[in-house]
Design an enzyme around this catalytic site. Sequence first.
Site, PDB file in Angstrom:
ATOM      1  N   GLU A 108      17.301 -20.454   4.890  1.00 42.46           N
ATOM      2  CA  GLU A 108      16.195 -21.190   5.290  1.00 42.46           C
ATOM      3  C   GLU A 108      16.021 -22.901   5.150  1.00 42.46           C
ATOM      4  OE1 GLU A 108      11.885 -20.199   5.763  1.00 42.46           O
ATOM      5  OE2 GLU A 108      13.216 -19.809   6.449  1.00 42.46           O
TER       6      GLU A 108
ATOM      7  N   ASP B 278      16.251 -15.031   3.580  1.00 45.21           N
ATOM      8  CA  ASP B 278      16.184 -16.761   2.968  1.00 45.21           C
ATOM      9  C   ASP B 278      17.607 -17.725   2.506  1.00 45.21           C
ATOM     10  OD1 ASP B 278      13.662 -17.262   4.204  1.00 45.21           O
ATOM     11  OD2 ASP B 278      13.427 -15.664   2.401  1.00 45.21           O
TER      12      ASP B 278
END
Length: 252
Positions: free
Chosen positions: A80, A108
């Site tokens: 992310e 992420d």
Amino acid sequence: MEDFVRQCFNPMIVELAEKAMKEYGEDPKIETNKFAAICTHLEVCFMYSDFHFIDERGESIIVESGDPNALLKHRFEIIEGRDRTMAWTVVNSICNTTGVEKPKFLPDLYDYKENRFIEIGVTRREVHIYYLEKANKIKSEKTHIHIFSFTGEEMATKADYTLDEESRARIKTRLFTIRQEMASRGLWDSFVNPREAKRQLKKDLKLQEPCAGLPTKVSHRTSPALKTLEPMWMDSNRTAALRASFLKCQKK
């Protein structure tokens, strides 16, 4: 809200959030609630990763900032915050190296200890509802889901919370603090329900008439109270390394 975000979050977090929004043609100065949400999500991802390493035996350990950790490997790979091209490059590299299944959506984080991708969620609603939404979107048992709320609740795949209780408590405390700071400045209600806030604002503007003798200019100075807000606490060594890595990728 924009002033609050810039004072409340680490400058690197703010910079990455701005770049992410601009990549999708969004303006942080206009979509301020989304700006705050992205910064919050980024911060949780970084806090999730901070201080977690894998030693030479493959065991997960926690090393506080300042301790010698040159020979240790970071347990989590942060995906992310990178531009989409670089993020998919990192994901493909991990899949080729570890043999894990490639996810359909960008996750992420990647956990090198458990050998799985992680999807982090931060919600202003009930955790189980947001968890189900994430699960229905991802539709993969290979990606681990971990949801946090601003009220201290959390939910994770198979109740496997990955991190130790102290690390998770640090994240929950930070989220609760953000909520309290927003509420003290009258920002929380619109952050929770931005659509209703916009409707109410339009309604109020229609009902109000300009009053003679009242000042028409708005001050954009940051209040002294807001200036005292400390930015996110993060491993300073890793912050510098991440900034160099992420911003280098952005320039390519």
